[in-house]
Motif scaffolding. Structure first.
Motif, PDB file in Angstrom:
ATOM      1  N   ILE A  19     -18.688  -3.639  41.638  1.00  0.00           N
ATOM      2  CA  ILE A  19     -18.684  -4.875  40.878  1.00  0.00           C
ATOM      3  C   ILE A  19     -17.579  -4.798  39.841  1.00  0.00           C
ATOM      4  N   THR A  20     -17.234  -5.921  39.232  1.00  0.00           N
ATOM      5  CA  THR A  20     -16.100  -5.937  38.314  1.00  0.00           C
ATOM      6  C   THR A  20     -16.437  -6.666  37.027  1.00  0.00           C
ATOM      7  N   SER A 187     -11.301   5.309  41.164  1.00  0.00           N
ATOM      8  CA  SER A 187     -12.388   6.280  41.034  1.00  0.00           C
ATOM      9  C   SER A 187     -12.178   7.178  39.824  1.00  0.00           C
ATOM     10  N   GLY A 188     -13.280   7.724  39.331  1.00  0.00           N
ATOM     11  CA  GLY A 188     -13.177   8.643  38.210  1.00  0.00           C
ATOM     12  C   GLY A 188     -14.529   9.054  37.698  1.00  0.00           C
ATOM     13  N   ILE A 196     -12.316   2.018  33.981  1.00  0.00           N
ATOM     14  CA  ILE A 196     -12.175   1.674  35.402  1.00  0.00           C
ATOM     15  C   ILE A 196     -12.562   0.227  35.711  1.00  0.00           C
ATOM     16  N   PRO A 197     -13.679  -0.306  35.186  1.00  0.00           N
ATOM     17  CA  PRO A 197     -13.970  -1.723  35.447  1.00  0.00           C
ATOM     18  C   PRO A 197     -12.858  -2.651  34.955  1.00  0.00           C
ATOM     19  N   GLU A 208      -5.064 -12.584  42.409  1.00  0.00           N
ATOM     20  CA  GLU A 208      -5.332 -14.030  42.372  1.00  0.00           C
ATOM     21  C   GLU A 208      -4.137 -14.791  41.800  1.00  0.00           C
ATOM     22  N   ALA A 209      -3.528 -14.262  40.743  1.00  0.00           N
ATOM     23  CA  ALA A 209      -2.394 -14.947  40.112  1.00  0.00           C
ATOM     24  C   ALA A 209      -1.180 -14.991  41.041  1.00  0.00           C
ATOM     25  N   ALA A 210      -0.992 -13.939  41.828  1.00  0.00           N
ATOM     26  CA  ALA A 210       0.147 -13.882  42.746  1.00  0.00           C
ATOM     27  C   ALA A 210      -0.115 -14.649  44.027  1.00  0.00           C
ATOM     28  N   ASN A 211      -1.392 -15.040  44.199  1.00  0.00           N
ATOM     29  CA  ASN A 211      -1.800 -15.759  45.409  1.00  0.00           C
ATOM     30  C   ASN A 211      -1.517 -14.931  46.661  1.00  0.00           C
ATOM     31  N   LYS A 212      -1.556 -13.621  46.496  1.00  0.00           N
ATOM     32  CA  LYS A 212      -1.407 -12.719  47.634  1.00  0.00           C
ATOM     33  C   LYS A 212      -1.992 -11.368  47.264  1.00  0.00           C
ATOM     34  N   GLN A 213      -2.167 -10.522  48.252  1.00  0.00           N
ATOM     35  CA  GLN A 213      -2.784  -9.221  48.038  1.00  0.00           C
ATOM     36  C   GLN A 213      -1.730  -8.211  47.597  1.00  0.00           C
ATOM     37  N   LEU A 214      -1.638  -7.984  46.304  1.00  0.00           N
ATOM     38  CA  LEU A 214      -0.715  -6.969  45.799  1.00  0.00           C
ATOM     39  C   LEU A 214      -1.287  -5.570  46.021  1.00  0.00           C
ATOM     40  N   ILE A 215      -2.596  -5.444  45.823  1.00  0.00           N
ATOM     41  CA  ILE A 215      -3.307  -4.182  46.044  1.00  0.00           C
ATOM     42  C   ILE A 215      -4.601  -4.525  46.776  1.00  0.00           C
ATOM     43  N   ASN A 216      -4.875  -3.813  47.859  1.00  0.00           N
ATOM     44  CA  ASN A 216      -6.031  -4.116  48.705  1.00  0.00           C
ATOM     45  C   ASN A 216      -7.314  -3.516  48.116  1.00  0.00           C
ATOM     46  N   ILE A 217      -7.695  -4.008  46.934  1.00  0.00           N
ATOM     47  CA  ILE A 217      -8.840  -3.442  46.223  1.00  0.00           C
ATOM     48  C   ILE A 217     -10.149  -3.748  46.961  1.00  0.00           C
ATOM     49  N   LYS A 218     -10.955  -2.706  47.137  1.00  0.00           N
ATOM     50  CA  LYS A 218     -12.247  -2.857  47.807  1.00  0.00           C
ATOM     51  C   LYS A 218     -13.424  -2.529  46.888  1.00  0.00           C
ATOM     52  N   GLY A 219     -13.149  -1.824  45.780  1.00  0.00           N
ATOM     53  CA  GLY A 219     -14.244  -1.486  44.882  1.00  0.00           C
ATOM     54  C   GLY A 219     -13.880  -0.305  44.009  1.00  0.00           C
ATOM     55  N   TYR A 220     -14.879   0.255  43.349  1.00  0.00           N
ATOM     56  CA  TYR A 220     -14.627   1.435  42.530  1.00  0.00           C
ATOM     57  C   TYR A 220     -15.826   2.368  42.550  1.00  0.00           C
ATOM     58  N   THR A 221     -15.578   3.630  42.252  1.00  0.00           N
ATOM     59  CA  THR A 221     -16.636   4.639  42.233  1.00  0.00           C
ATOM     60  C   THR A 221     -16.623   5.337  40.880  1.00  0.00           C
ATOM     61  N   LEU A 222     -17.806   5.587  40.349  1.00  0.00           N
ATOM     62  CA  LEU A 222     -17.935   6.258  39.062  1.00  0.00           C
ATOM     63  C   LEU A 222     -18.860   7.460  39.200  1.00  0.00           C
ATOM     64  N   GLY A 223     -18.413   8.609  38.755  1.00  0.00           N
ATOM     65  CA  GLY A 223     -19.250   9.803  38.753  1.00  0.00           C
ATOM     66  C   GLY A 223     -19.634  10.179  37.341  1.00  0.00           C
ATOM     67  N   ASN A 224     -20.942  10.242  37.066  1.00  0.00           N
ATOM     68  CA  ASN A 224     -21.426  10.632  35.739  1.00  0.00           C
ATOM     69  C   ASN A 224     -20.699   9.865  34.638  1.00  0.00           C
ATOM     70  N   PRO A 225     -20.676   8.531  34.726  1.00  0.00           N
ATOM     71  CA  PRO A 225     -19.793   7.768  33.842  1.00  0.00           C
ATOM     72  C   PRO A 225     -20.363   7.489  32.461  1.00  0.00           C
ATOM     73  N   ALA A 226     -19.454   7.370  31.508  1.00  0.00           N
ATOM     74  CA  ALA A 226     -19.801   6.746  30.230  1.00  0.00           C
ATOM     75  C   ALA A 226     -19.800   5.244  30.473  1.00  0.00           C
ATOM     76  N   THR A 227     -20.798   4.549  29.981  1.00  0.00           N
ATOM     77  CA  THR A 227     -20.879   3.114  30.245  1.00  0.00           C
ATOM     78  C   THR A 227     -21.051   2.270  28.995  1.00  0.00           C
ATOM     79  N   PHE A 228     -21.779   2.774  27.993  1.00  0.00           N
ATOM     80  CA  PHE A 228     -21.953   2.014  26.754  1.00  0.00           C
ATOM     81  C   PHE A 228     -22.302   2.992  25.626  1.00  0.00           C
ATOM     82  N   PRO A 229     -21.960   2.647  24.381  1.00  0.00           N
ATOM     83  CA  PRO A 229     -22.106   3.603  23.277  1.00  0.00           C
ATOM     84  C   PRO A 229     -23.518   4.100  23.033  1.00  0.00           C
TER      85      PRO A 229
END
Length: 360
Positions: A19-20, A187-188, A196-197, A208-229
């Motif tokens: 998710i983003t 990932s990280g 990362i988000p 979206e701004a370029a109206n084309k796929q500059l990077i073929n992003i499919k998602g992200y992975t987080l290992g043992n992440p910090a998420t909020f204070p």
């Protein structure tokens, strides 16, 4: 976890997210300086024979005048790099070098010995590397982390660091067009859970701004992440669930602190009292992995975390218990990267910019 990036509570887990949603928390850091190109590395000091995989290292300039030079290691997939996913790995900290991901976590190399014996640490192939099925960019970021440098003394925060990574990716793919259609993941681990988000959102917005796929992003992975204070508020429920503190103390903490164990009013004497008891009970426990011995967590260069350069110096741990248990621990093994990465022959082969000794 092998790099002590972010003071997470007493738990370890892997969280996969696609998710983003963006809510960055800002961290300010300052630093110092300059340039390079990509290089194919076929041999590494400490490894016996030619590398059994494709390794490329290099610098890519980002910023208005490319005053920030970000260093990376790129390992091609050992299966089918033309079709396999490609991901960028960002180690946390903030300010831990991605060499921890390369040599301790998901990369194709590992150290053979457990402790430093005075000679150049020996490297061997890692059998469970993610490069068996994916190509990986290990990036030293933010600026002045690891071998990444800048020619200015300006500061950066999480949002600026995220923009630099996005600019790096655009330029990297422009120079590696053969990978532009491969599925891509950001990932990280640890503190990179904060940025990362943001990076994924920047990629999505850019496409979206370029109206084309500059990077073929499919998602992200987080290992043992910090998420909020407020994550550290969960240390106490976790400690109770693992049997580290008695029921009576846990109930007293809940009743008097109301679930907030970070922003405590000095006038709340009972909460302060019970929290002091809690800290005393768990003071001898290794909070990054409660089943392992407490062998020390302090970096000899800790004062630099908020000052100049930050790198594996923040991972380089001083053993506090000079006994056989700690000498065999993963904490001791972190010391190997300090000596390996600072070896002049290693830096020469990696084609890093030599300005001064890196505090790996």
């Amino acid at each position: 976890m092998l790099c002590f990036h972010f003071p997470l509570p007493f738990y370890h887990f892997l969280l996969i997210i696609i998710i983003t949603i963006i809510q960055p928390y800002y961290f300010v850091a300052c630093v110092p300086q300059q340039y390079g190109n990509k290089t194919l590395v076929e041999f590494l000091p400490g490894f016996d024979g030619p590398l059994p995989f494709h390794l490329e290292t290099g610098y890519i300039g980002v910023g208005e005048s490319e005053e920030v030079q970000l260093f990376y290691y790129f390992v091609k997939s050992e299966s089918d790099p033309r079709k396999d996913p490609i991901l960028i790995w960002l180690t946390g900290g903030p300010g831990c070098s991605s060499i921890t991901g390369l040599l301790y976590e998901i990369g194709p190399l590992a150290f053979a010995q457990k402790t430093f014996n005075g000679s150049l640490p020996i490297l061997v192939s890692a059998p469970y590397s993610w490069t068996k099925f994916a190509s990986i960019i290990f990036l030293d970021q933010p600026l002045n982390t690891g071998f990444s440098i800048t020619s200015t003394s300006k500061c950066t925060d999480d949002l600026q660091a995220s923009n630099y990574v996005y600019e790096f990716l655009l330029k990297w793919f422009d120079d590696h067009t053969e990978f532009i259609s491969n599925p891509f993941y950001v990932s990280g681990d640890s503190y990179s859970g904060i940025i990362i988000p943001v990076i994924v959102q920047l990629i999505s917005d850019g496409n979206e701004a370029a109206n084309k796929q500059l990077i073929n992003i499919k998602g992200y992975t987080l290992g043992n992440p910090a998420t909020f204070p407020e994550e550290k508020n969960y240390q106490i429920p976790f400690s109770h669930g693992m049997g580290l503190i008695p029921d009576e103390l846990y109930e007293s903490l809940k009743e008097n602190c109301k679930g907030d164990y970070q922003n405590i009013s000095p006038t709340n004497e009972l909460c302060v009292q019970y929290l002091t008891m809690f800290k005393k009970l768990v003071s001898g426990i290794y909070d990054l992995h409660i089943l392992e011995p407490l062998c020390g967590l302090d970096s000899p260069n800790q004062q630099q975390l908020f000052g100049e350069r930050r790198s594996l110096g923040e991972d380089f741990v001083t053993l506090k218990n000079d006994d056989s248990i700690c000498q065999e621990s993963r904490v001791a093994k972190l010391e190997l990267s300090f000596y390996w990465a600072n070896n002049p022959k290693v830096q020469e082969v990696l084609h890093v910019i030599k300005l001064y000794k890196i505090l790996f």
